[in-house]
Design a protein around this motif. Structure first.
Motif, PDB file in Angstrom:
ATOM      1  N   SER A 220      11.349   4.949   2.085  1.00 61.71           N
ATOM      2  CA  SER A 220      11.976   5.294   3.369  1.00 61.71           C
ATOM      3  C   SER A 220      11.210   4.824   4.599  1.00 61.71           C
ATOM      4  CB  SER A 220      12.156   6.812   3.456  1.00 61.71           C
ATOM      5  OG  SER A 220      10.895   7.471   3.401  1.00 61.71           O
ATOM      6  N   SER A 221       9.945   4.421   4.430  1.00 65.57           N
ATOM      7  CA  SER A 221       9.127   4.056   5.589  1.00 65.57           C
ATOM      8  C   SER A 221       8.550   2.653   5.446  1.00 65.57           C
ATOM      9  CB  SER A 221       7.978   5.059   5.766  1.00 65.57           C
ATOM     10  OG  SER A 221       8.486   6.360   6.010  1.00 65.57           O
ATOM     11  N   ALA A 222       8.812   1.808   6.439  1.00 64.34           N
ATOM     12  CA  ALA A 222       8.277   0.451   6.410  1.00 64.34           C
ATOM     13  C   ALA A 222       6.756   0.466   6.499  1.00 64.34           C
ATOM     14  CB  ALA A 222       8.865  -0.374   7.558  1.00 64.34           C
ATOM     15  N   GLN A 223       6.200   1.374   7.296  1.00 66.72           N
ATOM     16  CA  GLN A 223       4.753   1.565   7.397  1.00 66.72           C
ATOM     17  C   GLN A 223       4.428   2.886   6.725  1.00 66.72           C
ATOM     18  OE1 GLN A 223       1.523   1.459   7.199  1.00 66.72           O
ATOM     19  NE2 GLN A 223       1.336   0.125   8.999  1.00 66.72           N
ATOM     20  N   THR A 224       3.832   2.817   5.556  1.00 61.63           N
ATOM     21  CA  THR A 224       3.577   4.038   4.785  1.00 61.63           C
ATOM     22  C   THR A 224       2.277   4.730   5.164  1.00 61.63           C
ATOM     23  OG1 THR A 224       2.587   2.731   3.001  1.00 61.63           O
ATOM     24  CG2 THR A 224       4.937   3.237   2.817  1.00 61.63           C
ATOM     25  N   ASP A 225       1.413   4.053   5.908  1.00 62.93           N
ATOM     26  CA  ASP A 225       0.211   4.707   6.432  1.00 62.93           C
ATOM     27  C   ASP A 225       0.605   5.363   7.747  1.00 62.93           C
ATOM     28  OD1 ASP A 225      -2.175   5.517   7.530  1.00 62.93           O
ATOM     29  OD2 ASP A 225      -3.275   3.679   7.028  1.00 62.93           O
ATOM     30  N   LEU A 226       1.011   6.620   7.665  1.00 61.90           N
ATOM     31  CA  LEU A 226       1.571   7.297   8.830  1.00 61.90           C
ATOM     32  C   LEU A 226       0.524   7.612   9.893  1.00 61.90           C
ATOM     33  CD1 LEU A 226       4.063   9.696   7.008  1.00 61.90           C
ATOM     34  CD2 LEU A 226       4.385   7.324   7.733  1.00 61.90           C
ATOM     35  N   SER A 227      -0.749   7.531   9.552  1.00 59.58           N
ATOM     36  CA  SER A 227      -1.801   7.755  10.549  1.00 59.58           C
ATOM     37  C   SER A 227      -1.822   6.641  11.583  1.00 59.58           C
ATOM     38  CB  SER A 227      -3.168   7.858   9.871  1.00 59.58           C
ATOM     39  OG  SER A 227      -3.586   6.608   9.353  1.00 59.58           O
ATOM     40  N   LYS A 228      -1.168   5.508  11.262  1.00 54.59           N
ATOM     41  CA  LYS A 228      -1.127   4.362  12.175  1.00 54.59           C
ATOM     42  C   LYS A 228       0.090   4.383  13.095  1.00 54.59           C
ATOM     43  CE  LYS A 228      -3.614   1.243   9.039  1.00 54.59           C
ATOM     44  NZ  LYS A 228      -3.532  -0.018   8.252  1.00 54.59           N
TER      45      LYS A 228
END
Length: 360
Positions: A220-228
């Motif tokens: 569901s998320s293109a960027q899976t490192d949500l801290s970024k």
């Protein structure tokens, strides 16, 4: 009170802000050190508080199955280290706001388990007089500002609490919790932009339990490192082992220090895991039972603390069992109170409702 302090968008303030924001921050984000050890007292406190949430949620699940709790019910089982670690990192007077998986947050803030359970069962003795249920509870006394049923709705509200802190220069920090699913909401990024623009003291805590409402982050998320997710706004962030209460507390202290120094918002992505489905009505068929069992056996937050207490000889098995017994008694008392508390008077339907003429 001066205009500069009252509104960040005066002409002079805007010019100052614009020039300041023309380039990324020069301050570097706090460095992640090794996870500090807890004292025996801290370990025991963390064990007790996390166990209270675990046993409370287990009881809530049982009562839901018995038909004593209606509507939606989202349990926090597995994620206890996040909220307990953060509460250990902040100061009295700091605010907390979260979404609908909120029972654990309320207990961590010190709200009476009896009032929480009574609200779950829709009784008069609940924190919202039995009218809010699982997802909508509130306590000004404990600085807990909800319990919000709309995905991501608490993020702009938490940003507003942080604006109040900046406006009043009170040194307080707002903890704004939301999940990996809510991290894709547009209002989150509008909030990020304003929080950074005005240097608001807010810690955005992403409780990444990996499955949102039932779809994995990878799908569901293109960027899976949500801290970024805050990088385009110059907001620093870090990933944290959300199953280790010590790591959570250490990260919380770094983030709170950053905010109190007037450097603006900070993002903490808590890598955690919920053992139950999204809600009590979710069979969680989108993941294997083996995956859940592996997390329970190898990464459970409470069992990690138990193991350290026993290994360090800070407590015996009998002492830990006694703590569990005490916690179960508290939860049992809360369940009894909830069932014995009367239902709200029908007249309560018309209280706490803002009429149009009042709003005007």
């Amino acid at each position: 009170m001066s205009a500069k302090r009252a509104t960040p968008k005066t002409k002079s303030a805007s010019r100052k802000t614009a020039s300041k924001k023309a380039a990324p921050r020069k301050q570097s984000a706090p460095k992640k050190d090794e996870v500090p050890e807890f004292s025996p007292e801290q370990e025991l406190d963390a064990f007790r508080e996390m166990l209270l949430i675990r046993r409370f949620e287990e009881k809530a699940g049982q009562m839901y199955g018995m038909g004593l709790i209606g509507g939606f019910c989202h349990l926090y089982i597995g994620q206890e280290a996040v909220v307990i670690g953060m509460q250990m990192a902040i100061e009295e007077g700091d605010q907390v706001i979260t979404g609908y998986r909120d029972h654990g947050h309320m207990l961590a803030c010190g709200m009476d388990p009896k009032g929480v359970m009574a609200e779950l069962t829709g009784r008069e003795g609940g924190f919202s007089k039995g009218k809010g249920g699982s997802m909508h509870m509130f306590s000004v006394e404990k600085k807990f500002y909800g319990g919000h049923g709309i995905v991501g709705a608490q993020v702009p509200l938490g940003t507003g609490l942080a604006f109040t802190n900046r406006y009043e220069e009170n040194g307080r920090v707002c903890l704004c919790y939301f999940g990996d699913g809510a991290a894709n909401q547009g209002q989150v990024y509008e909030s990020f932009n304003m929080a950074e623009l005005w240097d608001l003291p807010v810690i955005y805590i992403i409780e990444n339990n990996q499955y949102a409402m039932g779809t994995s982050v990878k799908r569901s998320s293109a960027q899976t490192d949500l801290s970024k997710r805050g990088l385009s706004f110059n907001i620093p962030g870090e990933q944290v082992d959300g199953m280790d209460v010590r790591a959570v507390k250490a990260a919380g202290e770094r983030a709170a220090k950053w905010c109190r120094e007037g450097k603006g918002p900070y993002i903490l992505e808590m890598m955690t895991y919920r053992y139950r489905g999204h809600s009590m009505s979710d069979p969680a068929k989108y993941r294997a039972k083996e995956e859940v069992n592996k997390m329970r056996e190898e990464h459970d937050a409470i069992e990690q603390v138990r193991a350290r207490l026993l290994k360090g000889k800070h407590a015996t098995e009998e002492e830990l069992k006694e703590i569990d017994k005490e916690v179960r008694a508290i939860v049992s008392e809360a369940a009894n109170f909830a069932q014995e508390s009367p239902e709200p008077d029908p007249k309560e339907l018309w209280t706490d409702v803002l009429a149009e003429e009042e709003a005007a």
